[in-house]
Design an enzyme around this catalytic site. Structure first.
Site, mmCIF file in Angstrom:
data_model
loop_
_atom_site.group_PDB
_atom_site.id
_atom_site.type_symbol
_atom_site.label_atom_id
_atom_site.label_comp_id
_atom_site.label_asym_id
_atom_site.label_seq_id
_atom_site.Cartn_x
_atom_site.Cartn_y
_atom_site.Cartn_z
ATOM 1 N N ASP A 176 -1.174 65.808 41.609
ATOM 2 C CA ASP A 176 -2.288 66.664 42.036
ATOM 3 C C ASP A 176 -3.042 67.097 40.783
ATOM 4 O O ASP A 176 -2.411 67.379 39.759
ATOM 5 C CB ASP A 176 -1.753 67.892 42.785
ATOM 6 C CG ASP A 176 -2.820 68.569 43.633
ATOM 7 O OD1 ASP A 176 -3.931 68.806 43.115
ATOM 8 O OD2 ASP A 176 -2.539 68.875 44.807
ATOM 9 N N LEU A 185 -3.494 80.224 49.379
ATOM 10 C CA LEU A 185 -2.230 80.909 49.654
ATOM 11 C C LEU A 185 -1.984 81.156 51.138
ATOM 12 O O LEU A 185 -0.847 81.429 51.538
ATOM 13 C CB LEU A 185 -2.174 82.229 48.889
ATOM 14 C CG LEU A 185 -2.344 82.098 47.360
ATOM 15 C CD1 LEU A 185 -2.237 83.470 46.700
ATOM 16 C CD2 LEU A 185 -1.314 81.142 46.773
ATOM 17 N N LYS A 200 -1.505 73.237 40.108
ATOM 18 C CA LYS A 200 -0.655 73.211 41.294
ATOM 19 C C LYS A 200 0.667 72.492 41.040
ATOM 20 O O LYS A 200 1.711 72.885 41.579
ATOM 21 C CB LYS A 200 -1.389 72.551 42.462
ATOM 22 C CG LYS A 200 -2.441 73.417 43.113
ATOM 23 C CD LYS A 200 -3.016 72.744 44.352
ATOM 24 C CE LYS A 200 -4.037 73.636 45.035
ATOM 25 N NZ LYS A 200 -4.623 72.980 46.227
ATOM 26 N N ASP A 244 -6.208 65.177 50.585
ATOM 27 C CA ASP A 244 -7.239 65.863 51.364
ATOM 28 C C ASP A 244 -8.571 65.127 51.331
ATOM 29 O O ASP A 244 -9.613 65.702 51.632
ATOM 30 C CB ASP A 244 -7.426 67.296 50.855
ATOM 31 C CG ASP A 244 -7.877 67.344 49.399
ATOM 32 O OD1 ASP A 244 -8.006 66.275 48.771
ATOM 33 O OD2 ASP A 244 -8.087 68.465 48.883
ATOM 34 N N ASN A 245 -8.541 63.830 50.956
ATOM 35 C CA ASN A 245 -9.795 63.071 50.903
ATOM 36 C C ASN A 245 -9.513 61.608 51.211
ATOM 37 O O ASN A 245 -8.412 61.095 50.971
ATOM 38 C CB ASN A 245 -10.463 63.219 49.528
ATOM 39 C CG ASN A 245 -9.620 62.638 48.411
ATOM 40 O OD1 ASN A 245 -9.696 61.444 48.121
ATOM 41 N ND2 ASN A 245 -8.782 63.472 47.792
ATOM 42 N N CYS A 290 -5.331 50.177 59.963
ATOM 43 C CA CYS A 290 -5.281 49.868 61.393
ATOM 44 C C CYS A 290 -5.734 51.086 62.194
ATOM 45 O O CYS A 290 -6.312 50.949 63.279
ATOM 46 C CB CYS A 290 -3.862 49.487 61.816
ATOM 47 S SG CYS A 290 -3.255 47.929 61.147
ATOM 48 N N CYS A 304 -11.048 71.025 54.893
ATOM 49 C CA CYS A 304 -10.559 72.323 55.359
ATOM 50 C C CYS A 304 -11.494 73.457 54.965
ATOM 51 O O CYS A 304 -11.633 74.441 55.693
ATOM 52 C CB CYS A 304 -9.158 72.580 54.806
ATOM 53 S SG CYS A 304 -7.871 71.554 55.549
ATOM 54 N N CYS A 361 -7.240 43.779 61.057
ATOM 55 C CA CYS A 361 -7.302 44.908 60.121
ATOM 56 C C CYS A 361 -7.744 44.427 58.740
ATOM 57 O O CYS A 361 -7.204 43.444 58.214
ATOM 58 C CB CYS A 361 -5.933 45.573 60.026
ATOM 59 S SG CYS A 361 -5.806 46.825 58.733
ATOM 60 N N CYS A 364 -4.260 44.911 56.430
ATOM 61 C CA CYS A 364 -3.024 44.149 56.622
ATOM 62 C C CYS A 364 -3.168 43.005 57.613
ATOM 63 O O CYS A 364 -2.179 42.364 57.950
ATOM 64 C CB CYS A 364 -1.895 45.078 57.050
ATOM 65 S SG CYS A 364 -2.098 45.741 58.737
#
Length: 382
Positions: A176, A185, A200, A244-245, A290, A304, A361, A364
């Site tokens: 991270d 928090l 973090k 988160d992306n 997929c 978020c 896909c 894969c």
């Protein structure tokens, strides 16, 4: 006649010294460790058979059907083994002795121990795992040797890493590049108010090490990009996706497929979450693409900070990720391969969707071709 050679009325003594027991063991006698399972987890004599004294009457016939078998009982100090000896004599066994001083003497005299012997901290810390037949000593040792890469030390990574550390995962690698903010928090429970502004990865390391000092915490304060994704993940047994992306998720999925590492995916949005396992080692397993062949638009999948998220929701989904990780390491249960588990926090309900591998896909599928991580990163640009 020594205390360790106390003689009964028959040919065999009541007790024998540990070194005598080792000699008889090598000559074919059976050594039965009658301590409880959590005690035996801290170490056993080599080639001993573990049967708790309370189960001895029910289980001894499975290892010694012949009642003339040469049997030796051992416990911690030599008291329970005397009771076990008497119990077997009453069942009709004719050649039973107790090892004087028990396992304490055996270990103190430097006699050989079974492979995988562990210390008292291990036995006490994981006592509730050790009594589970699906885990036991061998499973706990597998957990202690596992290497797990955690993508993100945020909402999903916090609960997943806390419970994996508590479970005794050998090495957790935290990846991270963010710093702790006050807005984290409400859901990122591995961090505390005093660490606002700290990296973090370092904040999480402090919490995880305090919880379980025996776990090795490796930190990588960096963002996953095309140039480093494979080197960051290589050498791990599995990867937990707490990103988160979308660029990171697509890169991690591609690297896990190329490296043959199972990927435990989860995502949260407002009051809903979803989780699945993508395992390229299995021919029937779908991959992340997929599910999402191309990234959704920003309007379709806001982050978020834009859409908000119920604080407990990442906790629920992160714990499910930790559960899948433990199952995969132990080889127990049915992993969420080919299954997308969806959770609605407001309704407190789960819904499972079948997720099949897509022959078309781009990741894969039968005609998929890898053209480099940089190309994968570009699909999320613009």
């Amino acid at each position: 006649m020594t205390a360790g050679s106390q003689t009964a009325s028959g040919a065999d003594p009541v007790e024998i010294e540990p070194h005598e027991a080792l000699a008889r063991l090598r000559d074919g006698a059976l050594l039965v460790d009658v301590r409880e399972m959590d005690e035996r987890a801290a170490g056993m004599p080599c080639d001993a058979i573990g049967i708790a004294r309370a189960s001895l009457g029910d289980e001894i016939a499975a290892v010694a059907a012949d009642r003339s078998t040469d049997l030796m009982m051992i416990c911690a100090s030599g008291q329970r083994s005397l009771l076990a000896r008497q119990q077997l004599l009453e069942l009709g066994y004719t050649r039973v002795v107790s090892v004087c001083g028990g396992f304490n003497r055996w270990r103190a005299e430097g006699l050989p121990l079974a492979d995988g012997a562990v210390d008292d901290d291990f036995a006490q810390r994981y006592a509730r795992h050790l009594v589970l037949p699906e885990v036991g000593l061998s499973g706990q040792i597998r957990l202690s040797r596992a290497r797990v890469a955690m993508i993100g030390a945020g909402g999903l990574g916090s609960p997943a890493s806390l419970y994996l550390a508590a479970a005794g995962i050998g090495t957790l690698t935290l990846i991270d590049d963010d710093k702790v903010e006050r807005s984290n928090l409400q859901r990122q429970v591995v961090h505390v108010d005093a660490r606002i502004g700290m990296a973090k990865t370092e904040s999480a390391r402090l919490s995880l090490s305090a919880l379980n000092p025996s776990v090795s915490i490796d930190t990588r304060e960096t963002r996953i990009v095309a140039a480093n994704v494979e080197s960051l993940l290589d050498g791990h047994d599995l990867v937990i996706d707490g990103a988160d992306n979308f660029p990171t998720r697509y890169l991690v999925d591609a690297a896990c497929r190329r490296l043959g590492i199972p990927l435990i995916y989860a995502a949260v949005h407002r009051f809903s979450g979803q989780i699945s396992v993508f395992d390229s080692r299995r021919e029937d397993s779908p991959c992340y693409r997929c599910l999402f062949p191309e990234p959704p638009s920003a309007a379709e999948a806001p982050n978020c900070s834009e859409a908000g998220v119920l604080g407990v929701l990442p906790g629920i989904m992160g714990l499910l990720q930790a559960n899948e990780a433990i199952k995969l390491i132990l080889g127990q249960g049915r992993p969420l391969v080919g299954r997308l588990l969806c959770f609605d926090a407001l309704d407190a309900s789960f819904r499972e969707l079948q997720l099949s591998r897509d022959p078309a896909c781009p990741g894969c599928g039968d005609g998929a071709a890898f053209s480099g991580y940089q190309d994968i990163a570009r699909i999320c640009a613009g």
